[in-house]
Design an enzyme around this catalytic site. Structure first.
Site, PDB file in Angstrom:
ATOM      1  N   GLY A  86       0.498  -1.384   0.611  1.00 23.45           N
ATOM      2  CA  GLY A  86       0.052  -0.571   0.123  1.00 23.45           C
ATOM      3  C   GLY A  86       0.756   0.968  -0.019  1.00 23.45           C
ATOM      4  O   GLY A  86       2.305   1.206  -0.887  1.00 23.45           O
ATOM      5  N   LEU A  87       0.248   2.160   0.348  1.00 18.58           N
ATOM      6  CA  LEU A  87       1.447   3.096   0.332  1.00 18.58           C
ATOM      7  C   LEU A  87       1.321   4.276  -0.340  1.00 18.58           C
ATOM      8  O   LEU A  87       2.161   4.432  -0.730  1.00 18.58           O
ATOM      9  CB  LEU A  87       1.678   3.467   1.576  1.00 18.58           C
ATOM     10  CG  LEU A  87       2.063   3.197   3.244  1.00 18.58           C
ATOM     11  CD1 LEU A  87       3.135   3.057   4.109  1.00 18.58           C
ATOM     12  CD2 LEU A  87       1.436   4.955   3.729  1.00 18.58           C
ATOM     13  N   CYS A  88      -0.003   4.089  -1.324  1.00 20.33           N
ATOM     14  CA  CYS A  88       0.452   4.175  -2.608  1.00 20.33           C
ATOM     15  C   CYS A  88      -0.764   5.063  -3.182  1.00 20.33           C
ATOM     16  O   CYS A  88      -1.005   5.136  -4.659  1.00 20.33           O
ATOM     17  CB  CYS A  88       1.211   3.277  -3.515  1.00 20.33           C
ATOM     18  SG  CYS A  88       0.480   2.097  -3.460  1.00 20.33           S
ATOM     19  N   GLY A  89      -0.785   5.786  -2.773  1.00 18.32           N
ATOM     20  CA  GLY A  89      -2.410   6.635  -3.180  1.00 18.32           C
ATOM     21  C   GLY A  89      -3.687   5.818  -3.649  1.00 18.32           C
ATOM     22  O   GLY A  89      -4.047   4.810  -2.775  1.00 18.32           O
ATOM     23  N   PHE A  91      -4.240   4.678  -5.841  1.00 19.85           N
ATOM     24  CA  PHE A  91      -3.375   3.302  -6.523  1.00 19.85           C
ATOM     25  C   PHE A  91      -3.953   1.505  -6.969  1.00 19.85           C
ATOM     26  O   PHE A  91      -4.653   1.438  -7.504  1.00 19.85           O
ATOM     27  CB  PHE A  91      -1.617   2.658  -6.771  1.00 19.85           C
ATOM     28  CG  PHE A  91      -1.966   2.148  -7.489  1.00 19.85           C
ATOM     29  CD1 PHE A  91      -0.862   2.755  -8.297  1.00 19.85           C
ATOM     30  CD2 PHE A  91      -1.319   0.558  -7.059  1.00 19.85           C
ATOM     31  CE1 PHE A  91      -0.642   1.569  -9.824  1.00 19.85           C
ATOM     32  CE2 PHE A  91      -1.548   0.044  -7.725  1.00 19.85           C
ATOM     33  CZ  PHE A  91      -0.060   0.102  -9.576  1.00 19.85           C
TER      34      PHE A  91
END
Lengths: 284, 139
Positions: A86-89, A91
């Site tokens: 995760g941690l990709c907006g 996406f």
């Protein structure tokens, strides 16, 4: 009024977070560059494949092959490509939302999912839609992975277990822009130009044999490209998200520092007033 | 036909992962599915399916060798594009590594049933490592 020690502690914690997001941004940038290089490295092959398909399509009058043959779409397989992390907006959630929308929009009789990437696996495992054994492939993304999936799709399509296969994934438009697209993999769309330059080829073996070897390669390559694009998009999305997070952290530190200084100032002023009024009282 | 034949042709070898060779060659031998074919400048247009094997080509001077597997070659009088599944230069792999790979793959192959989809892939790899060993032996 909050006390200064609490505020100082918060500033320190936000600073720590900021360091992490900054580091993640750098890592994403480095990984993005590598992912982009792989896309570029695959381009000459893409061009060559397209050229050969075009020349065959031009040459062979009635292009007929099971993989080109469209039939009524009843049983459909969706290949859902997300990231492992995760941690990709937005996406991952964008892809998942697009998948749900696609399922609702079409009146397919039955839908199966092939989730690729841990996020898709985690999400759809808890849903009612049947899923196939997917994979977390982005740790080591190789051609063999794409080849395995392609073989499965082709076998199922030929044996009429599925009537169509689609891929839902993030297309890599640029470093800062990704776009979720739903693309048909099977039956193969005639994406090549029907009229190319007229060259009279000899074929060894015959054109049909060549075609039936080329089309599976085409699918393999499309899947490979989709995985590469998704991998590059993921890093791009993460870079943007981490950039924003770093900026937010700076803003927050600014606000907190301002509040901290105000409180500090206020307490100093208060102390001075106390001293001054104390002295004035003694003089009087 | 052309009044004068070209004296060399542009040779490109690409795989999905990289472009390996881009050069002007004067002679080329490809492992086509029905046997080896030799290509000189001015060859008639030909589309050939390839199998695992050794591809030889000559730039002006020394002959060059490449182990390729499957794929296609598009041959035009002044240009050849080889689209290979995999392609490896001999200097990328020495005999010992190829030999080790051959042994490993043979063992893997023995464990697979011939219906397994992996079978064909492993078998191809095996042929590839054998071809690589032959290249080194022959040099």
């Amino acid at each position: 009024m909050a006390n200064t020690i609490d505020i100082r502690r918060r500033i320190r914690s936000v600073k720590n977070t900021q360091q992490i997001t900054k580091a993640m941004k750098m890592v994403a940038a480095a990984k993005l560059r590598r992912a982009q290089e792989r896309i570029f490295a695959a381009r000459p092959y893409a061009a060559a494949l397209r050229e050969v398909l075009t020349s065959i399509a031009t040459r062979v009058e009635e292009l007929e092959h099971p993989l080109l043959h469209a039939r009524e779409e009843k049983n459909v397989l969706l290949v859902v490509v997300t990231a492992d992390k995760g941690l990709c907006g937005a996406f991952n959630s964008n892809v998942i939302r697009a998948t749900m929308n696609a399922i609702q929009e079409h009146s397919w009789e039955s839908v199966e999912l092939l989730p690729i990437g841990r996020k898709a696996n985690d999400f759809f495992r808890r849903r009612t839609i049947p899923i196939r054994q997917g994979a977390h492939v982005f740790q080591a993304l190789t051609l063999d992975v794409a080849r395995g999936f392609a073989k499965m799709l082709i076998d199922d399509f030929i044996s009429e277990k599925i009537d169509a296969a689609y891929a839902v994934y993030n297309e890599f438009k640029s470093i800062i822009a990704q776009r979720v697209i739903v693309e048909r993999l099977l039956p193969i769309e005639r994406a090549w130009d029907e009229v190319g330059e007229e060259v009279e080829y000899l074929y060894e073996p015959g054109p049909i044999q060549i075609l039936s070897e080329l089309l599976p390669k085409h699918i393999e390559f499309q899947l490979y490209r989709i995985l590469l694009e998704s991998a590059a998009s993921e890093q791009g999305a993460r870079m943007t998200a981490m950039e924003a997070a770093t900026k937010n952290a700076s803003d927050m530190i600014g606000h907190l520092t301002l509040t901290y200084n105000r409180i500090r100032q206020a307490s100093i002023t208060k102390e001075i007033i106390e001293i001054v009024s104390g002295a004035a009282a003694q003089e009087g | 036909m052309a009044d004068q034949l070209p004296t060399s042709f542009h040779l490109t070898v690409v795989t999905r992962e990289r472009k390996i060779v881009e050069t002007d060659a004067v002679e080329l031998v490809l492992p086509a599915s029905d046997g080896e074919i030799g290509i000189l400048p001015g060859h008639t247009p030909l589309l050939a399916a390839l199998r695992v094997g050794v591809m030889r080509y000559r730039e002006n001077g020394a002959p060059q060798v490449l182990v390729i597997s499957w794929g296609f070659a598009e041959i035009l009088p002044d240009r050849v594009i080889v689209m290979a599944e995999t392609a490896r230069l001999p200097q990328e792999m020495d005999v010992a590594t190829a030999e080790a790979e051959r042994v490993k793959l043979e063992r893997e192959l023995a464990e697979l049933s011939s219906h397994d989809p992996q079978f064909a892939i492993v078998e191809g790899r095996l042929e590839e490592s054998v071809a690589m060993i032959n290249v080194h032996r022959g040099m």
